[in-house]
Design a protein around this motif. Structure first.
Motif, PDB file in Angstrom:
ATOM      1  N   PHE A  40       0.833  -1.529   0.331  1.00  0.00           N
ATOM      2  CA  PHE A  40      -0.049  -0.065   0.136  1.00  0.00           C
ATOM      3  C   PHE A  40       1.402   0.763   0.045  1.00  0.00           C
ATOM      4  CE2 PHE A  40      -3.200   3.053   2.401  1.00  0.00           C
ATOM      5  CZ  PHE A  40      -4.036   3.424   1.443  1.00  0.00           C
ATOM      6  N   ASN A  41       0.679   2.211  -1.095  1.00  0.00           N
ATOM      7  CA  ASN A  41       1.206   3.201  -1.384  1.00  0.00           C
ATOM      8  C   ASN A  41       0.832   4.778  -0.636  1.00  0.00           C
ATOM      9  OD1 ASN A  41       3.477   5.550  -1.422  1.00  0.00           O
ATOM     10  ND2 ASN A  41       3.309   5.191  -3.869  1.00  0.00           N
ATOM     11  N   LEU A  42       0.835   5.198   0.604  1.00  0.00           N
ATOM     12  CA  LEU A  42      -0.072   5.463   0.744  1.00  0.00           C
ATOM     13  C   LEU A  42       0.226   7.637   0.802  1.00  0.00           C
ATOM     14  CD1 LEU A  42      -2.455   7.526   2.530  1.00  0.00           C
ATOM     15  CD2 LEU A  42      -1.547   7.007   4.198  1.00  0.00           C
ATOM     16  N   ARG A  43      -0.034   8.426  -0.247  1.00  0.00           N
ATOM     17  CA  ARG A  43       0.718  10.314  -0.321  1.00  0.00           C
ATOM     18  C   ARG A  43      -0.599  10.888   0.114  1.00  0.00           C
ATOM     19  NH1 ARG A  43       1.679   9.420  -6.100  1.00  0.00           N
ATOM     20  NH2 ARG A  43       2.877   7.017  -6.605  1.00  0.00           N
ATOM     21  N   VAL A  44       0.295  11.905   1.054  1.00  0.00           N
ATOM     22  CA  VAL A  44      -0.320  12.367   1.654  1.00  0.00           C
ATOM     23  C   VAL A  44      -0.593  13.377   1.073  1.00  0.00           C
ATOM     24  CG1 VAL A  44      -1.199  13.570   4.027  1.00  0.00           C
ATOM     25  CG2 VAL A  44      -0.314  11.780   4.037  1.00  0.00           C
ATOM     26  N   GLY A  90      -3.167  14.942 -10.404  1.00  0.00           N
ATOM     27  CA  GLY A  90      -5.286  14.552 -10.522  1.00  0.00           C
ATOM     28  C   GLY A  90      -4.522  13.095  -9.432  1.00  0.00           C
ATOM     29  N   LEU A  91      -5.343  12.934  -9.069  1.00  0.00           N
ATOM     30  CA  LEU A  91      -5.982  11.364  -8.112  1.00  0.00           C
ATOM     31  C   LEU A  91      -5.693   9.497  -8.594  1.00  0.00           C
ATOM     32  CD1 LEU A  91      -7.502  12.898  -4.902  1.00  0.00           C
ATOM     33  CD2 LEU A  91      -4.910  13.239  -5.569  1.00  0.00           C
ATOM     34  N   CYS A  92      -6.322  10.027 -10.026  1.00  0.00           N
ATOM     35  CA  CYS A  92      -6.209   8.706 -10.645  1.00  0.00           C
ATOM     36  C   CYS A  92      -5.628   9.071 -12.594  1.00  0.00           C
ATOM     37  CB  CYS A  92      -8.202   8.398 -10.236  1.00  0.00           C
ATOM     38  SG  CYS A  92      -9.080   9.471 -11.550  1.00  0.00           S
ATOM     39  N   SER A  93      -5.467   8.219 -13.160  1.00  0.00           N
ATOM     40  CA  SER A  93      -4.677   8.216 -14.313  1.00  0.00           C
ATOM     41  C   SER A  93      -5.406   9.091 -15.466  1.00  0.00           C
ATOM     42  CB  SER A  93      -5.051   6.298 -15.040  1.00  0.00           C
ATOM     43  OG  SER A  93      -6.078   5.373 -14.970  1.00  0.00           O
ATOM     44  N   SER A  94      -7.206   9.352 -15.272  1.00  0.00           N
ATOM     45  CA  SER A  94      -7.951  10.150 -16.207  1.00  0.00           C
ATOM     46  C   SER A  94      -8.357  10.655 -14.970  1.00  0.00           C
ATOM     47  CB  SER A  94      -9.387   9.126 -16.350  1.00  0.00           C
ATOM     48  OG  SER A  94      -9.930   9.492 -17.546  1.00  0.00           O
ATOM     49  N   THR A  95      -9.534  11.497 -15.061  1.00  0.00           N
ATOM     50  CA  THR A  95      -9.642  12.776 -15.176  1.00  0.00           C
ATOM     51  C   THR A  95     -11.206  12.974 -14.686  1.00  0.00           C
ATOM     52  OG1 THR A  95      -8.581  14.978 -16.425  1.00  0.00           O
ATOM     53  CG2 THR A  95     -10.761  15.262 -14.601  1.00  0.00           C
ATOM     54  N   ASP A  96     -11.713  11.923 -15.457  1.00  0.00           N
ATOM     55  CA  ASP A  96     -13.837  11.765 -15.387  1.00  0.00           C
ATOM     56  C   ASP A  96     -12.963   9.890 -14.351  1.00  0.00           C
ATOM     57  OD1 ASP A  96     -14.190  14.364 -15.698  1.00  0.00           O
ATOM     58  OD2 ASP A  96     -14.270  13.487 -18.145  1.00  0.00           O
ATOM     59  N   PHE A  97     -13.175   9.832 -13.287  1.00  0.00           N
ATOM     60  CA  PHE A  97     -13.951   8.359 -13.710  1.00  0.00           C
ATOM     61  C   PHE A  97     -15.113   8.046 -12.584  1.00  0.00           C
ATOM     62  CE2 PHE A  97     -12.749  10.820  -9.753  1.00  0.00           C
ATOM     63  CZ  PHE A  97     -13.249  10.924  -8.549  1.00  0.00           C
ATOM     64  N   GLY A  98     -15.118   7.280 -12.369  1.00  0.00           N
ATOM     65  CA  GLY A  98     -16.953   5.849 -12.113  1.00  0.00           C
ATOM     66  C   GLY A  98     -16.817   5.804 -10.874  1.00  0.00           C
ATOM     67  N   ILE A  99     -17.900   5.887 -10.444  1.00  0.00           N
ATOM     68  CA  ILE A  99     -17.561   5.389  -8.906  1.00  0.00           C
ATOM     69  C   ILE A  99     -18.676   4.361  -7.964  1.00  0.00           C
ATOM     70  CG2 ILE A  99     -18.462   6.348  -6.327  1.00  0.00           C
ATOM     71  CD1 ILE A  99     -18.140   8.616  -7.403  1.00  0.00           C
ATOM     72  N   ARG A 100     -18.183   3.053  -8.223  1.00  0.00           N
ATOM     73  CA  ARG A 100     -18.851   2.431  -7.713  1.00  0.00           C
ATOM     74  C   ARG A 100     -19.242   1.597  -6.419  1.00  0.00           C
ATOM     75  NH1 ARG A 100     -15.145  -2.443 -10.073  1.00  0.00           N
ATOM     76  NH2 ARG A 100     -13.632  -1.471  -9.182  1.00  0.00           N
ATOM     77  N   LYS A 101     -18.464   2.457  -5.206  1.00  0.00           N
ATOM     78  CA  LYS A 101     -19.079   2.259  -4.565  1.00  0.00           C
ATOM     79  C   LYS A 101     -17.751   3.475  -3.356  1.00  0.00           C
ATOM     80  CE  LYS A 101     -19.310  -2.253  -3.096  1.00  0.00           C
ATOM     81  NZ  LYS A 101     -18.674  -3.885  -1.945  1.00  0.00           N
ATOM     82  N   ILE A 102     -18.999   3.552  -2.608  1.00  0.00           N
ATOM     83  CA  ILE A 102     -18.249   5.595  -1.704  1.00  0.00           C
ATOM     84  C   ILE A 102     -18.555   5.179  -0.562  1.00  0.00           C
ATOM     85  CG2 ILE A 102     -20.208   7.046  -2.280  1.00  0.00           C
ATOM     86  CD1 ILE A 102     -18.521   9.196  -2.564  1.00  0.00           C
ATOM     87  N   GLU A 103     -17.734   5.787   0.545  1.00  0.00           N
ATOM     88  CA  GLU A 103     -17.432   5.270   1.880  1.00  0.00           C
ATOM     89  C   GLU A 103     -17.030   7.247   2.183  1.00  0.00           C
ATOM     90  OE1 GLU A 103     -16.173   3.389   5.754  1.00  0.00           O
ATOM     91  OE2 GLU A 103     -16.129   2.579   3.747  1.00  0.00           O
ATOM     92  N   LEU A 104     -18.062   7.531   3.114  1.00  0.00           N
ATOM     93  CA  LEU A 104     -17.576   9.173   3.614  1.00  0.00           C
ATOM     94  C   LEU A 104     -17.450   9.008   5.224  1.00  0.00           C
ATOM     95  CD1 LEU A 104     -19.915  11.368   1.256  1.00  0.00           C
ATOM     96  CD2 LEU A 104     -18.047  10.511   0.869  1.00  0.00           C
TER      97      LEU A 104
END
Length: 113
Positions: A2-6, A56-70
């Motif tokens: 696991f590689n955590l970046r803050v 950007g936090l993912c490889s594409s600017t737009d992304f789909g969300i399958r599950k979300i936890e806040l």
């Protein structure tokens, strides 16, 4: 592994958390948001932002969300204020009621899709 970046918020750039009918956004909303979640809760975007000096936090600017936890962290002062609001003794009770109504409406739209 696991590689955590803050990416902590940098001072002076105007950290902004925005909740609008379009969805939620974190970072400089008028430029590009570090993270945004659309109101339907199944799509999001991520872009480099000045506030967090993040890529950007993912490889594409737009992304789909399958599950979300806040999650929300709160202090004892937050808990005390919430108790006062729940009891109708705080000035924020009307604001929280409006936010609760907005969340219910967003959830209702998500279910009917």
């Amino acid at each position: 592994a696991f590689n955590l970046r803050v990416y902590p918020a940098s001072s002076g750039h105007g950290l902004q958390l925005s909740s609008r009918s379009e969805g939620l956004a974190l970072g400089k909303v008028e430029q590009s948001s570090a993270l945004s979640i659309m109101a339907d809760l199944d799509r999001g975007t991520s872009s480099p932002s000045l506030e967090f000096c993040n890529p950007g936090l993912c490889s594409s600017t737009d992304f789909g969300i399958r599950k979300i936890e806040l999650w929300r962290m709160k202090t004892q002062a937050d808990a005390d204020r919430e108790a006062a609001i729940r009891d109708g003794a705080g000035p924020e009770s009307d604001v929280n009621t409006a936010l609760d109504d907005d969340l219910k409406q967003m959830r209702g739209k998500n279910k009917s899709s």
